[in-house]
Write a protein that holds these residues in place. Structure first.
Motif, PDB file in Angstrom:
ATOM      1  N   ALA A  72       6.068   5.595 -14.043  1.00  0.00           N
ATOM      2  CA  ALA A  72       4.573   5.114 -14.040  1.00  0.00           C
ATOM      3  C   ALA A  72       5.359   3.521 -12.951  1.00  0.00           C
ATOM      4  O   ALA A  72       5.448   2.811 -14.412  1.00  0.00           O
ATOM      5  N   LEU A  73       5.625   3.792 -12.220  1.00  0.00           N
ATOM      6  CA  LEU A  73       5.889   2.698 -11.627  1.00  0.00           C
ATOM      7  C   LEU A  73       4.478   1.108 -11.614  1.00  0.00           C
ATOM      8  O   LEU A  73       4.613   0.032 -11.222  1.00  0.00           O
ATOM      9  N   TYR A  74       3.478   1.881 -11.694  1.00  0.00           N
ATOM     10  CA  TYR A  74       2.833   0.899 -11.557  1.00  0.00           C
ATOM     11  C   TYR A  74       1.660   1.422 -12.744  1.00  0.00           C
ATOM     12  O   TYR A  74       0.789   2.114 -12.881  1.00  0.00           O
ATOM     13  N   PRO A  75       1.763   1.082 -13.962  1.00  0.00           N
ATOM     14  CA  PRO A  75       1.380   1.632 -14.904  1.00  0.00           C
ATOM     15  C   PRO A  75       0.261   0.753 -15.699  1.00  0.00           C
ATOM     16  O   PRO A  75      -0.278  -0.042 -14.921  1.00  0.00           O
ATOM     17  N   CYS A  76      -0.778   2.053 -16.192  1.00  0.00           N
ATOM     18  CA  CYS A  76      -2.402   1.981 -15.866  1.00  0.00           C
ATOM     19  C   CYS A  76      -2.812   0.461 -17.033  1.00  0.00           C
ATOM     20  O   CYS A  76      -2.113   0.814 -17.938  1.00  0.00           O
ATOM     21  N   GLY A  77      -3.718  -0.379 -17.186  1.00  0.00           N
ATOM     22  CA  GLY A  77      -3.648  -1.571 -16.715  1.00  0.00           C
ATOM     23  C   GLY A  77      -2.305  -2.969 -17.056  1.00  0.00           C
ATOM     24  O   GLY A  77      -3.112  -3.995 -17.854  1.00  0.00           O
ATOM     25  N   ALA A  78      -1.792  -2.116 -16.172  1.00  0.00           N
ATOM     26  CA  ALA A  78      -0.824  -3.155 -15.640  1.00  0.00           C
ATOM     27  C   ALA A  78      -1.010  -4.111 -14.796  1.00  0.00           C
ATOM     28  O   ALA A  78      -0.299  -4.714 -13.696  1.00  0.00           O
ATOM     29  N   GLU A  79      -2.256  -4.037 -13.690  1.00  0.00           N
ATOM     30  CA  GLU A  79      -2.782  -4.747 -12.406  1.00  0.00           C
ATOM     31  C   GLU A  79      -2.379  -5.614 -12.203  1.00  0.00           C
ATOM     32  O   GLU A  79      -1.796  -5.978 -11.048  1.00  0.00           O
ATOM     33  N   SER A  80      -3.269  -6.544 -13.083  1.00  0.00           N
ATOM     34  CA  SER A  80      -3.166  -7.893 -12.795  1.00  0.00           C
ATOM     35  C   SER A  80      -1.725  -8.717 -12.999  1.00  0.00           C
ATOM     36  O   SER A  80      -1.276  -9.224 -12.079  1.00  0.00           O
ATOM     37  N   GLU A  81      -1.224  -7.566 -14.383  1.00  0.00           N
ATOM     38  CA  GLU A  81       1.055  -8.648 -14.254  1.00  0.00           C
ATOM     39  C   GLU A  81       1.604  -8.524 -13.090  1.00  0.00           C
ATOM     40  O   GLU A  81       2.155  -8.752 -12.777  1.00  0.00           O
ATOM     41  N   THR A  82       1.075  -7.275 -12.468  1.00  0.00           N
ATOM     42  CA  THR A  82       1.645  -6.353 -10.893  1.00  0.00           C
ATOM     43  C   THR A  82       1.196  -7.249 -10.277  1.00  0.00           C
ATOM     44  O   THR A  82       2.224  -7.980  -9.016  1.00  0.00           O
ATOM     45  N   GLU A  83       0.367  -7.761  -9.866  1.00  0.00           N
ATOM     46  CA  GLU A  83      -0.207  -8.751  -9.063  1.00  0.00           C
ATOM     47  C   GLU A  83       0.821 -10.030  -9.510  1.00  0.00           C
ATOM     48  O   GLU A  83       0.675 -10.312  -8.032  1.00  0.00           O
ATOM     49  N   ALA A  84       0.746 -10.372  -9.697  1.00  0.00           N
ATOM     50  CA  ALA A  84       1.041 -11.696 -10.566  1.00  0.00           C
ATOM     51  C   ALA A  84       2.671 -11.632 -10.346  1.00  0.00           C
ATOM     52  O   ALA A  84       2.774 -13.131  -9.868  1.00  0.00           O
ATOM     53  N   ASP A 135       0.809  -0.673   0.638  1.00  0.00           N
ATOM     54  CA  ASP A 135       0.046   0.498   0.148  1.00  0.00           C
ATOM     55  C   ASP A 135       0.820   1.277  -0.228  1.00  0.00           C
ATOM     56  O   ASP A 135       0.433   2.026  -0.847  1.00  0.00           O
ATOM     57  N   ILE A 136       1.895   1.230   0.647  1.00  0.00           N
ATOM     58  CA  ILE A 136       2.697   2.157   0.784  1.00  0.00           C
ATOM     59  C   ILE A 136       3.192   2.870  -0.525  1.00  0.00           C
ATOM     60  O   ILE A 136       3.351   4.107  -0.504  1.00  0.00           O
ATOM     61  N   THR A 137       4.157   1.591  -1.408  1.00  0.00           N
ATOM     62  CA  THR A 137       4.630   2.159  -2.342  1.00  0.00           C
ATOM     63  C   THR A 137       3.359   2.538  -3.838  1.00  0.00           C
ATOM     64  O   THR A 137       3.515   3.361  -4.515  1.00  0.00           O
ATOM     65  N   ARG A 138       2.636   1.593  -3.283  1.00  0.00           N
ATOM     66  CA  ARG A 138       1.145   2.469  -4.960  1.00  0.00           C
ATOM     67  C   ARG A 138       1.207   4.078  -4.183  1.00  0.00           C
ATOM     68  O   ARG A 138       0.986   4.502  -5.087  1.00  0.00           O
ATOM     69  N   ASP A 139       1.113   3.853  -2.475  1.00  0.00           N
ATOM     70  CA  ASP A 139      -0.002   5.590  -2.408  1.00  0.00           C
ATOM     71  C   ASP A 139       1.455   6.550  -3.289  1.00  0.00           C
ATOM     72  O   ASP A 139       0.957   7.667  -3.532  1.00  0.00           O
ATOM     73  N   LEU A 140       2.617   6.290  -2.618  1.00  0.00           N
ATOM     74  CA  LEU A 140       3.650   7.200  -3.118  1.00  0.00           C
ATOM     75  C   LEU A 140       3.323   7.371  -4.731  1.00  0.00           C
ATOM     76  O   LEU A 140       3.499   8.597  -4.695  1.00  0.00           O
ATOM     77  N   ALA A 141       3.266   5.965  -5.398  1.00  0.00           N
ATOM     78  CA  ALA A 141       3.483   6.581  -6.815  1.00  0.00           C
ATOM     79  C   ALA A 141       2.426   7.157  -6.832  1.00  0.00           C
ATOM     80  O   ALA A 141       2.211   7.847  -7.993  1.00  0.00           O
ATOM     81  N   ARG A 142       0.746   6.848  -6.595  1.00  0.00           N
ATOM     82  CA  ARG A 142       0.169   7.319  -6.936  1.00  0.00           C
ATOM     83  C   ARG A 142      -0.622   8.810  -6.700  1.00  0.00           C
ATOM     84  O   ARG A 142      -0.668   9.381  -7.384  1.00  0.00           O
ATOM     85  N   HIS A 143      -0.071   9.027  -5.284  1.00  0.00           N
ATOM     86  CA  HIS A 143      -0.072  10.894  -5.045  1.00  0.00           C
ATOM     87  C   HIS A 143       1.094  12.131  -5.148  1.00  0.00           C
ATOM     88  O   HIS A 143       0.918  12.907  -5.202  1.00  0.00           O
ATOM     89  N   PHE A 144       2.486  10.996  -5.418  1.00  0.00           N
ATOM     90  CA  PHE A 144       3.401  11.903  -5.294  1.00  0.00           C
ATOM     91  C   PHE A 144       4.265  11.279  -6.946  1.00  0.00           C
ATOM     92  O   PHE A 144       5.467  11.815  -6.227  1.00  0.00           O
ATOM     93  N   GLY A 145       3.315  10.576  -7.453  1.00  0.00           N
ATOM     94  CA  GLY A 145       4.996  10.426  -8.481  1.00  0.00           C
ATOM     95  C   GLY A 145       4.925  11.085 -10.129  1.00  0.00           C
ATOM     96  O   GLY A 145       4.470  10.516 -11.101  1.00  0.00           O
TER      97      GLY A 145
END
Length: 288
Positions: free
Chosen positions: A133-145, A118-128
């Protein structure tokens, strides 16, 4: 990418005590304001290393300061005495260990989250904004895998090198680990990064798993097993390439990793401890 299932091995990691999130506006309570939040990290810990690398990739030194903790917690329960006031301010009569990592709110003097993903996602989402783009849009399932696969690598490596248990189970865990590494070896052939044509959080996740494999779990495997693990040249070349990146290598604290491991581990050292896969020291930027 194809994810090879890995057998479940019970983990001793405690569940996160705090799961607050940084939101988009004042209605969220914890909303994104530069210099409001602070990270408390032990870079020798896998979660601390992940967060430290993400923080550096995003260039957040002037947005969210970091306090680095000693690699070895100084409390008998495995916690850090310097974090105790934050925990006690955040939970009435808190009796658990004061563990890192912690994202704290300097405005309230309380903890927002102790949950690394959660910490890394929030840092990237709100301060990135305007940053990679460390958590690219559309890559959620790949990132979780990738996160699941790396957790499986950790569990299987730990089980393969465990001092107790059945020898056949340890051998099976090693084969599961090698299957996962083999899948990654084939996937990375011709690729520079794991899921996109640029660095993402998935690369951070896998790199930290490989650091742990070579600097921690290797100590409890025999030389033949380590040679088989090392026999993935594309995968380890990828790890070496990332280690040379300042955001990665700067946070490598090999002495701290060794101290932390030896302070907690009760397993026996095996012959694989002498078979280093990568020369991580050539990229190390931190010291204890």
């Amino acid at each position: 990418m194809t994810v090879t299932p890995l057998a479940h091995v019970p983990t001793t990691h405690p569940a996160p005590a705090f799961r607050g999130r940084i939101g988009q506006d004042a209605r969220s309570g914890h909303y994104a304001v530069p210099l409001r939040y602070r990270l408390h990290l032990a870079a020798a810990c896998a979660d601390g290393l992940r967060i430290a690398v993400v923080h550096s990739l995003l260039g957040l030194d002037d947005v969210c300061p970091v306090t680095f903790l000693d690699p070895v917690p100084d409390c008998p329960d495995g916690g850090h005495s310097t974090l105790r006031p934050l925990y006690e301010a955040s939970a009435h009569r808190y009796t658990g260990a004061a563990l890192a990592p912690v994202l704290s709110d300097d405005w309230s003097g309380r903890i927002v989250s102790t949950h690394a993903p959660d910490i890394t996602r929030d840092l990237a989402r709100h301060f990135g904004g305007g940053r990679p783009a460390l958590y690219p849009c559309g890559a959620e399932s790949e990132t979780e895998a990738v996160e699941r696969m790396c957790a499986g690598i950790e569990r299987s490596a730990q089980h393969a090198g465990s001092a107790g248990g059945d020898e056949d189970e340890r051998a099976a865990a090693l084969e599961q680990l090698l299957d996962a590494l083999g899948s990654l070896e084939r996937w990375l052939d011709g690729r520079e990064y794991l899921i996109r044509d640029h660095l993402t959080a998935s690369d951070v996740e896998l790199w930290v798993a490989l650091v742990q494999l070579d600097t921690v779990h290797r100590d409890h495997l025999d030389a033949a097993a380590v040679q088989r693990i090392a026999d993935h040249p594309t995968l380890w070349a990828y790890a070496r390439r990332l280690a040379a990146h300042p955001a990665f290598g700067t946070h490598l604290d090999l002495d701290g990793i060794a101290r932390r491991h030896h302070a907690h581990c009760r397993g026996l050292e095996a012959a694989g401890a002498a078979v280093q896969i990568l020369d991580w020291a050539s990229h190390t930027g931190r010291s204890s």
